[in-house]
Design an enzyme around this catalytic site. Sequence first.
Site, PDB file in Angstrom:
ATOM      1  NE  ARG A  67       3.940 -11.660 -10.931  1.00  0.00           N
ATOM      2  CZ  ARG A  67       3.368 -12.503 -11.798  1.00  0.00           C
ATOM      3  NH1 ARG A  67       2.403 -13.314 -11.403  1.00  0.00           N
ATOM      4  NH2 ARG A  67       3.746 -12.537 -13.049  1.00  0.00           N
ATOM      5  CE1 TYR A  75       0.960   3.262   9.959  1.00  0.00           C
ATOM      6  CE2 TYR A  75      -0.044   2.633   7.885  1.00  0.00           C
ATOM      7  CZ  TYR A  75       1.033   3.126   8.596  1.00  0.00           C
ATOM      8  OH  TYR A  75       2.160   3.487   7.929  1.00  0.00           O
ATOM      9  CG  ASP A 113      -2.805  -3.783  11.802  1.00  0.00           C
ATOM     10  OD1 ASP A 113      -1.813  -4.342  12.306  1.00  0.00           O
ATOM     11  OD2 ASP A 113      -2.727  -2.750  11.103  1.00  0.00           O
ATOM     12  CE  LYS A 146       5.517   0.176  10.730  1.00  0.00           C
ATOM     13  NZ  LYS A 146       4.063   0.266  10.646  1.00  0.00           N
TER      14      LYS A 146
HETATM   15  C1  LIG Z   1       3.089   0.479   9.660  1.00  0.00           C
HETATM   16  C2  LIG Z   1       1.741  -0.059   9.873  1.00  0.00           C
HETATM   17  C3  LIG Z   1       0.968  -0.505   8.802  1.00  0.00           C
HETATM   18  C4  LIG Z   1       1.423  -0.407   7.352  1.00  0.00           C
HETATM   19  O1  LIG Z   1       2.533  -1.215   7.121  1.00  0.00           O
HETATM   20  P1  LIG Z   1       3.685  -0.879   6.036  1.00  0.00           P
HETATM   21  O2  LIG Z   1       4.641  -2.000   6.231  1.00  0.00           O
HETATM   22  O3  LIG Z   1       4.235   0.468   6.389  1.00  0.00           O
HETATM   23  O4  LIG Z   1       3.024  -0.867   4.716  1.00  0.00           O
HETATM   24  C5  LIG Z   1      -0.281  -1.038   9.078  1.00  0.00           C
HETATM   25  N1  LIG Z   1      -0.741  -1.113  10.343  1.00  0.00           N
HETATM   26  C6  LIG Z   1      -0.028  -0.687  11.402  1.00  0.00           C
HETATM   27  C7  LIG Z   1      -0.597  -0.800  12.778  1.00  0.00           C
HETATM   28  C8  LIG Z   1       1.230  -0.140  11.202  1.00  0.00           C
HETATM   29  O5  LIG Z   1       1.925   0.300  12.250  1.00  0.00           O
END
Ligand SMILES: *Cc1c(COP(=O)(O)O)cnc(C)c1O
Length: 384
Positions: free
Chosen positions: A49, A101, A175, A200
Amino acid sequence: MTDRFETLAVHAGAEPDPHTGAVVPAIQMSATFKQDGVGGLRGGFEYGRSGNPTRLALEEAIAVLEGAAHGLAYASGLAATQNILYLLEPGERLLMSDDVYGGTWRLADRVWRRYGIETETLDLRDLDAVAAAFSGQRPPRMVWIETPSNPLLKVIDISAVARLAAVAGAVTVVDNTFATPYLQRPLELGADLVMHSATKYLGGHSDVIGGLIATRSDELAETLRFHQNAAGAVPSPFDCFLVMRGLRTLAVRMERASANALVLATWLAEHPAVERVHYPGLPDHPAAQLVERQMRLPGAMLSIELRGGEDGARRFAAATRLFTLAESLGAVESLIELPAPMTHASAAGSPLAVPGGLVRLSVGIEAVEDLRADLEAAFAAAAA
Ligand SMILES: *Cc1c(COP(=O)(O)O)cnc(C)c1O
């Protein structure tokens, strides 16, 4: 070695193994590591961890690609987000862009609010409003920027917001999921932290859930590292391997997907069934000049408002064949979805609610002629 992204993406964190010569980082599944006498760690690893060689390779890779000093990997994008929110103390304020998001908003508004974090949303394109927010009596401790935004592809001036935040001593978070470091490097623009859903584009193949953070600040990294271990939302070594594998082709995937998206957006903007196209690469995008300055390419996400309203949008999204009707984005295959009832359902009735008839496209790397034909056939089916 080089500062060219395409080369770094292939090589960062992936030095051949000094013992075996393996050119791919090993998936090290060991949960614990032998100590040579109490505290005698080999390579710094103690318990899975707190640290793992495969995870370390990924953390080094994201640090290199974002131009950071430190990288941290998590079990999901939201686990990374949660770790960033641990930087706040009860009673402190968090300022967020107004179409973040949906899950980010839900975590802040439904979970962290219970622990005394006050989250407010603001259209961060309005720099006067941002300046006002930071010059008040009790300025926000953190500002959360998502650009381009989801699903309306608004573009926020990262350096301008980061400058205003810095004056108030606030932490700027970006982000960077939609853009990836290939298109946009927030730390170079003055942000303190970059966060990714590696699920993504970085993973890129819809086969792993993961999150990443990168920073140049030793101090922030130390606190994040403490919480990464203390709260434990770490990724599996196999998941780290998959994200590393995705990173190696990031540059070529982003080039192709962005080129496809530009062709489709240009075509859709003239299409009689389409009311409006949101795409940062169109000359009439409200922030076209900023996009040029801030991003290498406008990316591969776009959304459209159809003349047929929500019913038409539902029929359209159900009629595509190559564009798969599914949540998520950023993979080699093209996806289509309706944000209001799907990804942004938790935003209904909140400041983040999106138009019901909005359709979001994540454009993949298929042949663009096939993608266009698929959408054209779906328009015909939706109108029938
Ligand atoms: C999918 C997404 C998240 C969250 O990520 P997860 O891997 O699904 O927890 C946060 N910000 C954006 C812009 C996203 O597309």
